[in-house]
Design an enzyme around this catalytic site. Sequence first.
Site, PDB file in Angstrom:
ATOM      1  N   GLY A   1       0.828  -1.195   0.000  1.00  0.00           N
ATOM      2  CA  GLY A   1       0.000   0.000   0.000  1.00  0.00           C
ATOM      3  C   GLY A   1       0.867   1.251   0.000  1.00  0.00           C
ATOM      4  O   GLY A   1       2.054   1.212   0.347  1.00  0.00           O
ATOM      5  N   CYS A   2       0.278   2.385  -0.384  1.00  0.00           N
ATOM      6  CA  CYS A   2       1.031   3.637  -0.445  1.00  0.00           C
ATOM      7  C   CYS A   2       1.431   4.119   0.953  1.00  0.00           C
ATOM      8  O   CYS A   2       2.579   4.533   1.176  1.00  0.00           O
ATOM      9  CB  CYS A   2       0.247   4.708  -1.184  1.00  0.00           C
ATOM     10  N   TYR A   3       0.501   4.077   1.897  1.00  0.00           N
ATOM     11  CA  TYR A   3       0.849   4.470   3.264  1.00  0.00           C
ATOM     12  C   TYR A   3       1.936   3.571   3.848  1.00  0.00           C
ATOM     13  O   TYR A   3       2.898   4.071   4.449  1.00  0.00           O
ATOM     14  CB  TYR A   3      -0.393   4.440   4.157  1.00  0.00           C
TER      15      TYR A   3
END
Length: 346
Positions: free
Chosen positions: A149-151
């Site tokens: 995921g980006c986070y």
Amino acid sequence: MIKVGIIGATGYVGAELVRLLHRRKDIRLTTVVSNSFAGQPFSEIYPAFRGTFDLVCDKLDIPALCEKADYFITALPHGVSTDITRELVQNGKRVIDHSADFRFRDRTRYEKAYKLTHGAPELLEKAVYGLPELYRDKIRNADLIGDPGCYPTCSILAIAPALKNGLVSTDNIIIDATSGVSGAGRKSDLAYSYCETDENFKAYGIISHRHTPEIEQELSFLAGRDVAVSFTPHLAPMKRGMLATIYMNLAKPVSRDHILEAYREFYKDEPFVRILPPGVLPETRFVVGSNRIDISVNLDERLNRLIVLSALDNMGKGSAGQAVQALNLMAGFVETEGLSPVGFFL
């Protein structure tokens, strides 16, 4: 030349993948799949590609798709991707999956976070977490990649050197992170409409955001012990970009120069990680459009606390760009091929 298919090609991640791959001379995009737009040229959905990439979108038909490509990148919602990915792998295809379905080693963590029963737990042991900076050699030979995921990408890469070198306590790690609206995907939900997001800044997913266990999983591997974090995501009125501010208590007093050197050493051979000079802070405008992550190391001597800031493009290093980086490794290409270390800026 390798043949690549994108399943879920008309979402934001899928469109970014097309942008990054469609003009490569070593890659041929042979199928773009979208049930919603099957039968329509991709360039009708995204007119920026008109005359450049006019391939007609296919419907989801796994046997037919398997005849068209050897590598597939799926950009589908969590839970939806599982059966599709399983069938592709069973047919000998190599897959990079953008959902959370194959990011977790422990199915119970996934099921608790996403409130779903995992449909292909037998593949979890086979899957490799697609963060090249940590798992490069495993990615090269993998048949199934769970693209992070980006986070988690923004957070894990900012924390990794400090944990791996024992510079910080594993307790009381706090992550405040902010994403552009494209992080929510291409959807018409009221919360992501123009009037709801413009000139507005808000937190969401307090305490129970589903990226938390993904971050904790990877940090625990780095630390060699269980790590729990406080993670709070925020939504900013921008299309793309991500900034994280991370607070960690030092394990013992140490100089900023020592910490900075540890970060530089950890990432010395990484083409897309930039450790900024002292006093220089990351900004999203310097990474948007690139596969770069900028990291800044700051020491609060008064509180004996390390404050690390990181910025990336949630559509680049946070999703599509990172998938292309993994694809390059899997296919034996130069890892940086087709990926820019320089953002749009304007």
